[in-house]
Design a protein around this motif. Structure first.
Motif, short mmCIF file in Angstrom:
data_model
loop_
_atom_site.label_atom_id
_atom_site.label_comp_id
_atom_site.label_asym_id
_atom_site.label_seq_id
_atom_site.Cartn_x
_atom_site.Cartn_y
_atom_site.Cartn_z
N LEU A 3 12.80 60.62 -14.10
CA LEU A 3 12.05 59.77 -13.13
C LEU A 3 12.48 58.28 -12.85
CD1 LEU A 3 9.81 60.12 -10.91
CD2 LEU A 3 8.07 59.23 -12.66
N HIS A 4 13.22 58.08 -11.72
CA HIS A 4 13.49 56.73 -11.14
C HIS A 4 12.49 56.46 -10.02
CE1 HIS A 4 17.79 56.57 -13.22
NE2 HIS A 4 17.08 57.12 -13.84
N LEU A 5 11.90 55.22 -10.40
CA LEU A 5 11.19 54.65 -9.43
C LEU A 5 11.35 53.32 -8.92
CD1 LEU A 5 7.60 56.06 -10.71
CD2 LEU A 5 8.69 57.07 -8.66
N ASP A 6 12.48 52.97 -8.19
CA ASP A 6 13.16 51.92 -7.88
C ASP A 6 12.51 51.13 -6.38
OD1 ASP A 6 14.63 52.60 -9.84
OD2 ASP A 6 16.66 52.85 -8.91
N TYR A 7 11.83 49.96 -6.72
CA TYR A 7 11.50 49.25 -5.54
C TYR A 7 10.67 49.92 -4.54
CZ TYR A 7 15.12 46.74 -7.83
OH TYR A 7 15.93 46.17 -8.84
N PRO B 61 4.36 65.57 -18.01
CA PRO B 61 3.86 65.43 -19.55
C PRO B 61 5.10 65.46 -20.21
CG PRO B 61 3.43 67.69 -18.53
CD PRO B 61 3.78 66.85 -17.64
N ASN B 62 6.33 66.21 -19.85
CA ASN B 62 7.56 66.51 -20.71
C ASN B 62 8.57 65.31 -20.21
OD1 ASN B 62 6.73 68.76 -22.10
ND2 ASN B 62 6.77 69.77 -20.12
N LEU B 63 8.22 64.05 -19.69
CA LEU B 63 9.15 63.14 -19.34
C LEU B 63 9.93 62.43 -20.30
CD1 LEU B 63 9.98 61.68 -16.42
CD2 LEU B 63 8.18 59.97 -17.11
N GLU B 64 11.03 62.57 -20.39
CA GLU B 64 12.03 61.72 -21.29
C GLU B 64 12.45 60.44 -20.95
OE1 GLU B 64 14.75 64.83 -22.38
OE2 GLU B 64 13.23 65.99 -23.45
N HIS B 65 12.84 60.41 -19.63
CA HIS B 65 13.71 59.28 -19.21
C HIS B 65 12.83 58.56 -17.80
CE1 HIS B 65 16.86 60.40 -21.85
NE2 HIS B 65 16.83 61.63 -21.21
N LEU B 66 12.61 57.29 -18.04
CA LEU B 66 11.86 56.60 -17.04
C LEU B 66 12.33 55.11 -16.67
CD1 LEU B 66 9.23 56.27 -15.02
CD2 LEU B 66 7.93 55.24 -16.93
N VAL B 67 12.65 54.98 -15.52
CA VAL B 67 13.04 54.01 -14.87
C VAL B 67 12.14 53.45 -13.75
CG1 VAL B 67 15.06 52.51 -13.60
CG2 VAL B 67 15.52 54.32 -15.22
N LEU B 68 11.76 52.19 -14.17
CA LEU B 68 10.57 51.62 -13.14
C LEU B 68 10.96 50.15 -12.99
CD1 LEU B 68 7.86 51.73 -11.94
CD2 LEU B 68 6.91 50.89 -14.04
N ARG B 69 11.36 49.91 -11.57
CA ARG B 69 11.74 48.61 -10.75
C ARG B 69 10.87 48.37 -9.66
NH1 ARG B 69 17.29 51.17 -11.62
NH2 ARG B 69 18.28 50.08 -13.12
N ARG B 70 10.48 46.96 -9.91
CA ARG B 70 9.68 46.63 -8.61
C ARG B 70 10.03 45.42 -8.35
NH1 ARG B 70 3.44 46.84 -9.12
NH2 ARG B 70 3.72 45.66 -10.99
N LYS C 97 11.83 58.92 -24.15
CA LYS C 97 12.99 58.58 -25.02
C LYS C 97 13.28 57.21 -24.55
CE LYS C 97 13.75 62.98 -26.93
NZ LYS C 97 15.16 64.13 -27.06
N THR C 98 13.66 57.05 -23.29
CA THR C 98 14.17 55.80 -22.69
C THR C 98 13.17 55.27 -21.61
OG1 THR C 98 15.61 56.82 -21.08
CG2 THR C 98 16.50 56.80 -23.29
N LEU C 99 13.08 53.90 -21.59
CA LEU C 99 12.35 53.37 -20.49
C LEU C 99 13.11 52.08 -20.12
CD1 LEU C 99 9.57 52.91 -19.03
CD2 LEU C 99 8.69 51.65 -21.11
N TRP C 100 13.18 51.85 -18.94
CA TRP C 100 13.69 50.83 -18.13
C TRP C 100 12.83 50.06 -17.29
CZ3 TRP C 100 19.18 49.10 -18.49
CH2 TRP C 100 20.16 50.11 -18.90
N LEU C 101 12.33 48.56 -17.55
CA LEU C 101 11.51 48.05 -16.61
C LEU C 101 12.13 46.88 -16.27
CD1 LEU C 101 8.33 48.11 -19.16
CD2 LEU C 101 8.85 49.55 -17.20
N HIS C 102 11.88 46.42 -14.73
CA HIS C 102 12.63 45.43 -14.19
C HIS C 102 11.16 45.02 -13.10
CE1 HIS C 102 15.55 42.58 -12.23
NE2 HIS C 102 14.75 42.98 -11.26
#
Length: 441
Positions: free
Chosen positions: A166-170, A187-196, A214-219
């Motif tokens: 799941l990518h939630l970019d801006y 419930p089975n999310l493995e990769h999340l990108v959250l940019r705001r 497993k992976t998390l990107w925060l900006h």
């Protein structure tokens, strides 16, 4: 001449016939490497090619030029003609403002085609377009990437058990509840990108509870007033990347016992202590932090850390380095990097507050484990950098190779070349069996 022309047409016809006679599965595989616009244009070649593109598993539409109405209608028409039982991926990039009805049509058709990978990027000026909340209810989606001018309104939990990425970019959220409902529905999310971005409506309290993550990107560059919090509970987290996280009064990372690698950039002093205290299991760390804002938790030891990368453009960066060396007994690789944000000719003056002080005790990692030192954009003119380099080279008993890269000397300042050679010779005198390498960028 006519005979020659006829022969050429015959050879071309034979070539076309050979391609057209290939099995459809092979044709689709060949076309998969081409842009969607070009693939659709093959439908005019012959009767055989008219419907081949309709079975393509991956479609990508990019409004690089042309008016939005024509683009929207062409995309809608193409999707309606598409006949593949499963649409593996659909990527849409829109550069002009479009009506929400088009977004609804595209998403509805894609989900009706059982799309696995869906990406929607609305990159234009103006108010955001509401993403149809009813279309979140799709349990076969594996990858969802939403970018820019989208408003997410998720009033309740939705079935997204297959979603892994799941990518939630801006994007914007109607409220805190919309964000929570969306994350809780995976419930089975493995990769999340959250940019705001700073000018978007802020969710004041972010909570990430993801047992499979497993992976998390925060900006996050939003500056807040009042109470705000960011809480992460991800017991399976292996990789963490945080950039520009500012303004949170509370920041917690809980149960992050599996983190292997983390990159931390420009987080506010409020978050420093909790972030650093949660990375004790990491094997690789990259840090771009201000030592002046560090409140390091007492007693935290990075027992698994074997590779440390640190940026040296912040004031008194060497204090953080001293702290990390003392807390990382098994460190094997040390990389120091100046990102180039300071001037090459800047001669940093030492003060009582800003001077590097040599530790009273040599850290265990220098005595027993450090094998590789890489210093990128080493500044020969700065006394503090020379002192740090000399200290490491003199005390790192297991060091095998030390590489220093530096800027080239401009033709107007060749008088500095002799001084640089002299300084390099001084470093060579410090080491014994270590290979010392000088490189020019």
């Amino acid at each position: 001449m006519e005979q020659c022309g006829g022969s050429l047409r015959k050879r071309v016809a034979m070539s076309v016939d050979r391609i057209s006679e290939l099995p459809e599965a092979l044709l689709i595989q060949i076309l998969s490497s081409l842009p969607t616009k070009l693939v659709i244009s093959t439908s005019v070649l012959s009767q055989r090619w008219r419907s081949v593109w309709e079975m393509m598993p991956n479609l990508e539409f990019d409004q690089s030029n042309g008016n939005i109405k024509g683009f929207a209608e062409n995309v809608s028409k193409s999707l309606l003609l598409h006949k593949a039982p499963i649409l593996q991926s659909l990527h849409l990039k829109v550069r002009d403002r479009c009506e929400h009805v088009y977004v609804g049509i595209w998403v509805a058709i894609a989900f009706n085609r059982h799309v696995r990978d869906f990406e929607l990027d609305l990159n234009f000026y103006g108010n955001p377009v509401r993403f149809p909340s009813c279309l979140f209810c799709f349990n076969e989606l594996e990858t969802l990437k939403l970018k820019n001018k989208l408003l997410l309104d998720v009033p309740c939990l939705v079935p997204m058990k297959s979603l892994r990425t799941l990518h939630l970019d801006y994007v914007e959220y109607k409220d805190d509840e919309s964000y929570r409902n969306l994350l809780s529905s995976c419930p089975n999310l493995e990769h999340l990108v959250l940019r705001r971005h700073y000018h978007y409506n802020a969710v004041s309290n972010f909570v990430i509870v993801a047992p499979s993550l497993k992976t998390l990107w925060l900006h996050d560059t939003i500056h807040r007033a009042g109470n705000s919090s960011f809480e992460i509970n991800a017991p399976s987290l292996e990789f963490l990347n945080i950039e520009k996280l500012t303004g949170y009064q509370v920041f917690r990372i809980e149960n992050a016992l599996e983190i292997v690698e983390a990159n931390i950039r420009n987080v506010s002093y409020i978050a420093n202590e909790m972030i650093m205290g949660s990375l004790s299991s990491a094997k690789r760390l990259s840090l771009d932090l201000s030592p002046l804002q560090i409140t390091f938790p007492t007693g935290v030891i990075f027992r698994q850390l074997v590779e440390l990368e640190m940026y040296t453009h912040k004031d008194e960066w060497w204090n953080l380095l001293t702290l990390m060396l003392d807390s990382s007994p098994k460190l094997q690789v040390l990389k120091l990097i100046d990102d180039g944000s300071t001037s090459l000719d800047f001669d940093k003056k030492s003060t009582d507050e800003g001077k590097w002080n040599e530790p009273k005790y040599v850290p265990e990692c220098l005595l027993s484990h450090l094998e590789t030192l890489v210093w990128t954009r080493y500044h020969w003119e700065r006394e503090e950098e020379k002192e740090v380099a000399t200290y490491i080279l003199r005390n790192a008993r297991q060091l095998k190779k030390a590489t220093f890269t530096t800027y080239p000397i401009k033709s107007k300042k060749l008088n500095k070349l002799a001084r640089r050679r002299e300084q390099f010779s001084e470093l060579e005198c410090v080491v014994s069996s270590c290979e010392l390498v000088l490189q020019v960028e």
